[in-house]
Design a protein around this motif. Structure first.
Motif, PDB file in Angstrom:
ATOM      1  N   ASN A 388      -0.778   1.866   3.030  1.00  0.00           N
ATOM      2  CA  ASN A 388      -1.082   0.949   4.146  1.00  0.00           C
ATOM      3  C   ASN A 388      -0.015   1.045   5.232  1.00  0.00           C
ATOM      4  OD1 ASN A 388      -3.430   0.051   2.949  1.00  0.00           O
ATOM      5  ND2 ASN A 388      -2.436  -1.656   1.897  1.00  0.00           N
ATOM      6  N   SER A 391      -0.437   4.287   7.198  1.00  0.00           N
ATOM      7  CA  SER A 391      -1.539   4.167   8.160  1.00  0.00           C
ATOM      8  C   SER A 391      -1.126   3.320   9.353  1.00  0.00           C
ATOM      9  CB  SER A 391      -2.754   3.562   7.461  1.00  0.00           C
ATOM     10  OG  SER A 391      -3.814   3.377   8.376  1.00  0.00           O
ATOM     11  N   SER A 395      -0.790   4.592  13.337  1.00  0.00           N
ATOM     12  CA  SER A 395      -1.495   3.914  14.439  1.00  0.00           C
ATOM     13  C   SER A 395      -0.511   3.416  15.488  1.00  0.00           C
ATOM     14  CB  SER A 395      -2.316   2.751  13.879  1.00  0.00           C
ATOM     15  OG  SER A 395      -3.247   3.198  12.940  1.00  0.00           O
TER      16      SER A 395
END
Length: 797
Positions: A388, A391, A395
């Motif tokens: 997580n 990711s 981003s």
């Protein structure tokens, strides 16, 4: 009154239990001596362990970092937030413990033999061992013996349980080839050539294994839920090593924290250091061009003709300079972000961009990257939390790249507009020669590069100062301290445990033996029976001259006395018409034949005429005792012999004590016992003898005893200590209440507790003075009186 009875009964139970255990007192003393001896050896052979405790305060409150004072930013993005629970996990990190072991070289241990135990030398070792191999073997140990003239002997090499019996003599500071590789032994500050030093055991262990051992000995906990103080507790055989371990662990922890905290600043500083030499070279080239241009065109004085236009042009130049600086910085950041080799590195902060959104995003990105790196230490890439965060970081990085690209585009548009306005001002200076325009262009470029150069120098100084003044998140409020007395082994506790174990071990064995014993243990187990207890016979030691007959004339032993007591009790129970006494038991081996023979002998010694019938036609134990006569009661019951005089063994053990054997073992003993011949025989014997004793089969196995019970006046049920199953006592109660056995009484055989033979024999083995002969007149008077009493007793009987 009832309470007094209960109290007395409880006291009796306590005394009874205590007496049962007290007879094993030699075992208790031996067990206590053995356990205390083992405890003493344990104390002497176990190294003393000491405890040291340190306390570290974690600054958990949110405060701006002191580095923000030098960077000029003190907003919320420069505030530090620390979680004390995360720092506890950081202290427990295996990497931290391994680093402590490496720094202190705790994987190399020195010890010497002192008495029964080994003493750890640590910093007090007179020697230092070094291993200069590029490749060192696994864990191993060896022994060093110090000799005069700086000589040493290396021996007892052991690696992975394999011993190498080899002795190598060498000198201090000399590289020596051994089965474990090259070894160098050097003297330490504690070495003295004039002292007698015992051989020293040197061992080198695997760092991971040593770190794991120290991790187990280290205790880390939160001092109180209301504060942020972490307690570090260490137990070790060396006080100095425990203190060094805790101090080094705290120091390495603070170093690691500062390294992580300053990672972004270090990254920014590295980028600035890379750009400054390049800007410096560009600035030198512009200065050289300006110098050459002025020399060529003799441009030394300021032109007053276009001062007004220059002023306006200068204002635009300043704006162009500011925008150009922003573009340059943004392009640097863009280049850094687009470099795929630096995706795992922190982004530079405090760059000077006038865009709070980018600065905030970079701060957020760096914080998440630091959190990811910390969690990655104790987990894998496949951890959902790590995935997580990866990711989220990707981003966020793309968002920063997009924002920087948009900023560069915006700045370029601003720069184009400013340059257009400046061009207009330049056109207005039509009166100035072309040299002036060229000069302004060169000076403008010079100013831009100079401003950028000064700006980078300022930022480098700020970041270097921030590295120096950055404070740590913790401080030591209590250095490693502890008592000088060892915490292990606890001598009093060990000896107390040994004493309790010495008492409890034989007690547990005795209790366990009694717990798993389902047989009758003593007369207390018979207290629940409704049938009265006739007597208790102690355990017989050996046998008599005639097998199981132990009652003797003038016998003074415990066996004789116990049968006298039983004879007396039975004499009180019997009425004149009770002459037939039956002996039976629950199972074979209880001693009913032994009880019948000896009780009959006791009556015979009292002057009674006794006959003992062996009606155990299946085993004929009594008949085997008297060498198994050919004729017996089975002959008469089968009508082979009608006159009982042919098979009665007269006065076999004692005058007046006759025995009727079983005879040949019949095929149908139960049917024979049911015949009228047996009843007729017993009626005849009752007229001849004072008492008729019948030895029967066990009541629980066959029906013979129940058949004979119809002819008996009194039944003695024999139970044997350590033989008769205690679980059958309810069945014995049922037999009593059912009335299958007339006047049923219990006799306990082979008791060890009720009448100790040794004590009884010791008491009654005293010599008795012979009775002095009385005068004839006195003797005659006593005889007449005795005869009178005898006749009176017979008449009363």
């Amino acid at each position: 009154m009832g309470n007094q009875m209960v109290s007395k009964n409880d006291d009796f139970q306590i005394l009874h239990i205590g007496g049962k255990y007290f007879k094993y007192w030699p075992w208790f003393i031996l067990s206590v001596i053995l356990c205390c001896g083992l405890a003493f050896l344990y104390i002497k052979s176990t190294p003393k362990t000491y405890k040291r405790t340190a306390a570290v305060l974690i600054n958990e409150d949110s405060k701006p970092d002191i580095s923000a004072v030098f960077s000029g930013h003190d907003d919320q993005y420069n505030k530090v937030k620390v979680n004390v629970n995360n720092e506890i996990e950081a202290f427990k990190s295996p990497q931290l413990t391994q680093e402590v072991v490496k720094r202190l070289r705790l994987n190399i241990n020195y010890a010497k033999k002192e008495g029964l135990k080994k003493t750890d030398l640590y910093v007090l070792s007179p020697i230092i061992a070094a291993f200069p191999n590029s490749y060192e073997p696994g864990p191993f140990s060896f022994q060093v013996e110090l000799l005069p003239d700086s000589m040493v002997v290396l021996s007892n090499f052991v690696q992975k349980g394999n011993s190498v019996f080899q002795s190598i003599k060498t000198k201090f500071n000399e590289v020596t080839s051994t089965p474990m590789g090259n070894i160098v032994i050097s003297p330490s500050l504690h070495y003295s050539s004039d002292q007698n030093i015992m051989p020293i055991d040197v061992s080198k262990s695997d760092i991971n294994a040593v770190a794991m051992g120290f991790s187990k000995a280290l205790k880390i906990s939160l001092s109180n839920k209301l504060n942020t103080v972490i307690d570090l507790e260490m137990e070790d055989v060396s006080i100095q090593r425990a203190e060094d371990f805790l101090n080094t662990m705290i120091s390495i922890y603070q170093e690691n924290w500062l390294t992580e905290k300053n990672q972004a600043t270090i990254t920014t500083l590295n980028i600035i250091n890379e750009r400054i030499p390049l800007i410096e070279q560009e600035l030198k080239g512009i200065d050289s061009r300006l110098e050459q241009y002025k020399s060529k065109h003799l441009l030394t004085d300021t032109r007053d003709a276009a001062s007004l236009y220059r002023k306006e042009s200068s204002e635009y130049s300043g704006k162009i300079l500011e925008v150009s600086n922003q573009i340059t910085i943004a392009e640097y950041i863009q280049t850094y972000l687009n470099n795929n080799n630096k995706t795992a590195n922190l982004l530079p902060t405090n760059t000077g961009l006038n865009n709070q959104a980018i600065e905030s995003s970079i701060k957020q990105y760096n914080d998440q990257l630091l959190e990811r790196n910390r969690l990655l230490v104790n987990s894998g890439e496949n951890n959902p939390v790590i995935m997580n965060l990866n990711s989220s970081l990707q981003s966020l990085r793309q968002s920063i790249v997009q924002t920087v690209d948009n900023l560069i585009t915006t700045l370029n548009l601003q720069l184009s507009g400013l340059q257009s306005q400046e061009g207009k001002m330049t056109v207005n200076i039509a009166s100035n020669p072309g040299q002036e325009r060229q000069l302004i262009s060169i000076e403008r470029e010079q100013n831009i590069k100079e401003s950028l150069y000064l700006y980078l120098l300022q930022k480098r100084e700020e970041n270097e100062m921030a590295l120096i003044v950055t404070k740590t998140n913790s401080r030591v409020i209590s250095p490693p301290l502890g008592p000088m007395n060892p915490v292990k082994p606890q001598k009093v506790r060990v000896l107390l445990i040994a004493l309790l174990a010495g008492i409890g071990l034989p007690g547990s064995i005795i209790w366990g033996r009694d717990a798993i014993n389902t047989t009758i243990r003593d007369r207390n187990d018979l207290s629940a029976l409704s049938a009265p207890l006739l007597g208790v016979v102690p355990e017989a030691k050996g046998t008599g001259k005639k097998g199981m007959l132990l009652v003797k004339e003038n016998g003074r032993g415990a066996i004789n006395e116990s049968f006298r007591i039983m004879r007396t009790n039975l004499d009180f129970k019997l009425t004149p018409d009770m002459k037939v006494i039956q002996f039976t038991s629950m199972e074979p081996g209880a001693g009913k034949t032994f009880m019948a023979v000896n009780l009959a002998m006791s009556f015979a010694l009292a002057g009674k005429k006794i006959v003992l019938l062996d009606l155990d036609l299946r085993t004929a134990t009594l008949s085997r005792m008297i060498e198994y006569p050919e004729l017996g009661i089975s002959n008469m019951l089968s009508k082979m012999v009608m006159d009982e005089r042919f098979f009665i063994e007269k006065d076999y053990f004692y005058p007046g004590f006759d025995i009727i054997p079983a005879g040949p073992m019949p095929a149908n003993p139960s049917e024979l016992l049911m015949s009228d011949h047996l009843k007729t025989l017993i009626e005849k014997l009752k007229t001849v003898y004072d008492y008729v004793f019948i030895d029967c089969t066990p009541f629980d196995l066959v029906v013979d005893a129940a058949i004979v019970a119809n002819l008996a006046d009194f039944s003695i049920f024999v139970v044997r200590e350590k033989h008769t199953d205690r679980r059958k006592l309810p069945e014995l109660n049922n037999i009593y209440h059912s009335g299958k056995l007339k006047n049923m009484h219990i006799a306990l055989n082979a008791s060890k507790a009720e009448m100790p033979s040794e004590k009884y024999n010791a008491y009654y083995s005293k010599k008795i003075k012979p009775i002095t002969m009385l005068p004839k007149s006195t003797s005659d008077a006593l005889s007449e009186h005795s005869g009178y009493l005898t006749e009176g007793a017979r008449h009363e009987k």
